[in-house]
Design an enzyme around this catalytic site. Structure first.
Site, PDB file in Angstrom:
ATOM      1  N   VAL A  57      56.173  -0.870 -57.946  1.00 57.32           N
ATOM      2  CA  VAL A  57      56.442   0.172 -56.939  1.00 57.32           C
ATOM      3  C   VAL A  57      57.380   1.253 -57.451  1.00 57.32           C
ATOM      4  O   VAL A  57      57.457   2.333 -56.859  1.00 57.32           O
ATOM      5  CB  VAL A  57      57.004  -0.423 -55.621  1.00 57.32           C
ATOM      6  CG1 VAL A  57      56.001  -1.326 -54.937  1.00 57.32           C
ATOM      7  CG2 VAL A  57      58.335  -1.122 -55.843  1.00 57.32           C
ATOM      8  N   TYR A  85      72.352  -2.997 -53.595  1.00 53.37           N
ATOM      9  CA  TYR A  85      71.336  -3.467 -52.653  1.00 53.37           C
ATOM     10  C   TYR A  85      71.542  -2.810 -51.281  1.00 53.37           C
ATOM     11  O   TYR A  85      70.610  -2.244 -50.701  1.00 53.37           O
ATOM     12  CB  TYR A  85      71.431  -4.994 -52.557  1.00 53.37           C
ATOM     13  CG  TYR A  85      70.392  -5.646 -51.688  1.00 53.37           C
ATOM     14  CD1 TYR A  85      69.106  -5.898 -52.166  1.00 53.37           C
ATOM     15  CD2 TYR A  85      70.700  -6.045 -50.381  1.00 53.37           C
ATOM     16  CE1 TYR A  85      68.159  -6.513 -51.362  1.00 53.37           C
ATOM     17  CE2 TYR A  85      69.762  -6.663 -49.579  1.00 53.37           C
ATOM     18  CZ  TYR A  85      68.488  -6.902 -50.064  1.00 53.37           C
ATOM     19  OH  TYR A  85      67.555  -7.513 -49.271  1.00 53.37           O
ATOM     20  N   ILE A 129      66.993 -14.953 -44.789  1.00 54.79           N
ATOM     21  CA  ILE A 129      65.693 -15.633 -44.692  1.00 54.79           C
ATOM     22  C   ILE A 129      65.523 -16.529 -45.920  1.00 54.79           C
ATOM     23  O   ILE A 129      65.803 -16.088 -47.046  1.00 54.79           O
ATOM     24  CB  ILE A 129      64.537 -14.609 -44.638  1.00 54.79           C
ATOM     25  CG1 ILE A 129      64.789 -13.544 -43.547  1.00 54.79           C
ATOM     26  CG2 ILE A 129      63.197 -15.316 -44.414  1.00 54.79           C
ATOM     27  CD1 ILE A 129      64.889 -14.057 -42.143  1.00 54.79           C
TER      28      ILE A 129
HETATM   29  N1  LIG Z   1      65.183 -13.051 -47.949  1.00 52.54           N
HETATM   30  C1  LIG Z   1      66.106 -12.423 -47.246  1.00 52.54           C
HETATM   31  O1  LIG Z   1      67.086 -13.032 -46.765  1.00 52.54           O
HETATM   32  C2  LIG Z   1      65.986 -10.934 -46.996  1.00 52.54           C
HETATM   33  C3  LIG Z   1      66.866 -10.361 -46.081  1.00 52.54           C
HETATM   34  C4  LIG Z   1      66.779  -8.996 -45.845  1.00 52.54           C
HETATM   35  C5  LIG Z   1      65.827  -8.232 -46.485  1.00 52.54           C
HETATM   36  N2  LIG Z   1      64.987  -8.817 -47.370  1.00 52.54           N
HETATM   37  C6  LIG Z   1      64.014  -7.958 -48.042  1.00 52.54           C
HETATM   38  O2  LIG Z   1      62.714  -8.450 -47.826  1.00 52.54           O
HETATM   39  C7  LIG Z   1      61.876  -8.102 -48.927  1.00 52.54           C
HETATM   40  C8  LIG Z   1      61.174  -9.336 -49.451  1.00 52.54           C
HETATM   41  O3  LIG Z   1      62.162 -10.230 -49.925  1.00 52.54           O
HETATM   42  P1  LIG Z   1      61.885 -11.791 -50.170  1.00 52.54           P
HETATM   43  O4  LIG Z   1      63.101 -12.491 -49.730  1.00 52.54           O
HETATM   44  O5  LIG Z   1      60.562 -12.155 -49.637  1.00 52.54           O
HETATM   45  O6  LIG Z   1      61.908 -11.805 -51.777  1.00 52.54           O
HETATM   46  P2  LIG Z   1      60.918 -12.444 -52.861  1.00 52.54           P
HETATM   47  O7  LIG Z   1      61.661 -12.344 -54.149  1.00 52.54           O
HETATM   48  O8  LIG Z   1      60.440 -13.758 -52.408  1.00 52.54           O
HETATM   49  O9  LIG Z   1      59.705 -11.418 -52.863  1.00 52.54           O
HETATM   50  C9  LIG Z   1      59.845 -10.120 -53.380  1.00 52.54           C
HETATM   51  C10 LIG Z   1      58.545  -9.703 -54.032  1.00 52.54           C
HETATM   52  O10 LIG Z   1      58.686  -8.366 -54.493  1.00 52.54           O
HETATM   53  C11 LIG Z   1      58.065  -8.294 -55.770  1.00 52.54           C
HETATM   54  N3  LIG Z   1      58.601  -7.179 -56.555  1.00 52.54           N
HETATM   55  C12 LIG Z   1      59.837  -7.069 -57.120  1.00 52.54           C
HETATM   56  N4  LIG Z   1      59.939  -5.926 -57.791  1.00 52.54           N
HETATM   57  C13 LIG Z   1      58.745  -5.284 -57.667  1.00 52.54           C
HETATM   58  C14 LIG Z   1      58.233  -4.068 -58.141  1.00 52.54           C
HETATM   59  N5  LIG Z   1      58.961  -3.252 -58.924  1.00 52.54           N
HETATM   60  N6  LIG Z   1      56.973  -3.717 -57.796  1.00 52.54           N
HETATM   61  C15 LIG Z   1      56.215  -4.538 -57.020  1.00 52.54           C
HETATM   62  N7  LIG Z   1      56.632  -5.716 -56.565  1.00 52.54           N
HETATM   63  C16 LIG Z   1      57.892  -6.090 -56.887  1.00 52.54           C
HETATM   64  C17 LIG Z   1      58.373  -9.629 -56.430  1.00 52.54           C
HETATM   65  O11 LIG Z   1      57.492  -9.900 -57.504  1.00 52.54           O
HETATM   66  C18 LIG Z   1      58.194 -10.580 -55.255  1.00 52.54           C
HETATM   67  O12 LIG Z   1      56.869 -11.041 -55.145  1.00 52.54           O
HETATM   68  C19 LIG Z   1      62.782  -7.421 -49.949  1.00 52.54           C
HETATM   69  O13 LIG Z   1      62.669  -6.015 -49.815  1.00 52.54           O
HETATM   70  C20 LIG Z   1      64.155  -7.900 -49.541  1.00 52.54           C
HETATM   71  O14 LIG Z   1      65.160  -7.008 -49.962  1.00 52.54           O
HETATM   72  C21 LIG Z   1      65.045 -10.156 -47.650  1.00 52.54           C
END
Ligand SMILES: NC(=O)c1ccc[n+]([C@@H]2O[C@H](COP(=O)([O-])OP(=O)(O)OC[C@H]3O[C@@H](n4cnc5c(N)ncnc54)[C@H](O)[C@@H]3O)[C@@H](O)[C@H]2O)c1
Length: 258
Positions: free
Chosen positions: A68, A160, A193
């Protein structure tokens, strides 16, 4: 509101971050709701797995290898989704990375990488999807993924939190600019999460962290990826037809307790 408002039959969704965690759960749920789902991720194998799992359950899905942070790749992914299905109705910008460093230790490289993926990656997704939706002329829904981290000071989360705050600003601004085209733009700010991301960053302390988070929530549990997927489904579907420029906070009733 009739339940048919959640029916995505005939709609096409492009979901970034679809290989893992929240993005994967969202891809599975939107496909279950009837959408044709384009599963995009830097992790090409993971995107293929999510697509295969959707197809195994009778859904429609295609994998896309995508970084992305590369504008040309994002433009190509949107164009390919439109070419494949003849339309794009939903863009869910979920891909993201976590980075930890104190303010004093943050380097230019740290900041550039986190902003490139977590902010510019979302900006590219929003721009390309909005252009395609405007050309199509039948509206659409764009969802961005920010974080509860935008509400608090949190040690070591400067890059972040700054990127996620910028995503919230992008969401509100874009909503004001494309509403006249019937395009809605909304953000989701999850609390903590349990996903591979939090596993990686908390490591051995994951269970202790989960217990603390559960105790802080009036609901007495931590969040699961499906909790966020349902929030995205709500914003992606006609159930939220009069909602734009908003921030939905599925966080179990608790902000991150730093
Ligand atoms: N898990 C939490 O507690 C939480 C809380 C708030 C926000 N978020 C946000 O939710 C979203 C998903 O997080 P998650 O916890 O499922 O994480 P995760 O690491 O399980 O999934 C993230 C995905 O993004 C992909 N990714 C990373 N860099 C990329 C790039 N340059 N291009 C395309 N894909 C890419 C990774 O390969 C992975 O599959 C993120 O934006 C994260 O910041 C997560």
């Amino acid at each position: 509101m009739p339940l048919t408002a959640y029916d995505l039959t005939g709609r096409t969704a492009l979901i970034t971050g679809a290989a893992s965690g929240i993005g994967r759960a969202t891809a599975l749920l939107l496909a279950e709701a009837g959408a044709s789902v384009h599963c995009a991720d830097l992790d090409a194998k993971g995107a293929e797995q999510t697509s295969a799992d959707i197809r195994d359950h009778g859904g429609r899905a295609q994998p896309r290898a995508l970084d992305v942070s590369d504008r040309a790749q994002v433009a190509a992914a949107v164009a390919e989704s439109v070419r494949a299905d003849g339309r794009l109705d939903i863009m869910a910008n979920i891909a993201g990375i976590m980075h930890r460093s104190t303010v004093l230790d943050t380097s230019d490289a740290d900041l550039d990488r986190v902003l490139a993926v977590n902010f510019k990656g979302v900006l590219y997704g929003c721009q390309e999807a909005a252009r395609a939706m405007i050309a199509q002329g039948s509206g659409g829904s764009i969802v961005t993924m920010t974080s509860g981290a935008i509400d608090t000071g949190a040690p070591e989360l400067l890059c972040y939190g700054a990127a996620k705050a910028a995503v919230y600003q992008l969401t509100k601004t874009l909503a004001t600019e494309v509403g006249r085209h019937g395009i809605r733009v909304n953000a989701v700010a999850p609390g903590w999460i349990r996903t591979p991301m939090t596993d990686r960053h908390i490591g051995d302390g994951q269970e202790a962290a989960a217990r603390t988070m559960a105790q802080c929530s009036p609901l007495g549990r931590v969040g699961e990826p499906q909790d966020i997927a349902h929030a995205v489904l709500h914003l992606a579907s006609d159930a939220s037809a009069f909602t734009t420029g908003q921030l939905l906070r599925p966080n179990g009733g608790v902000q991150m307790p730093w």
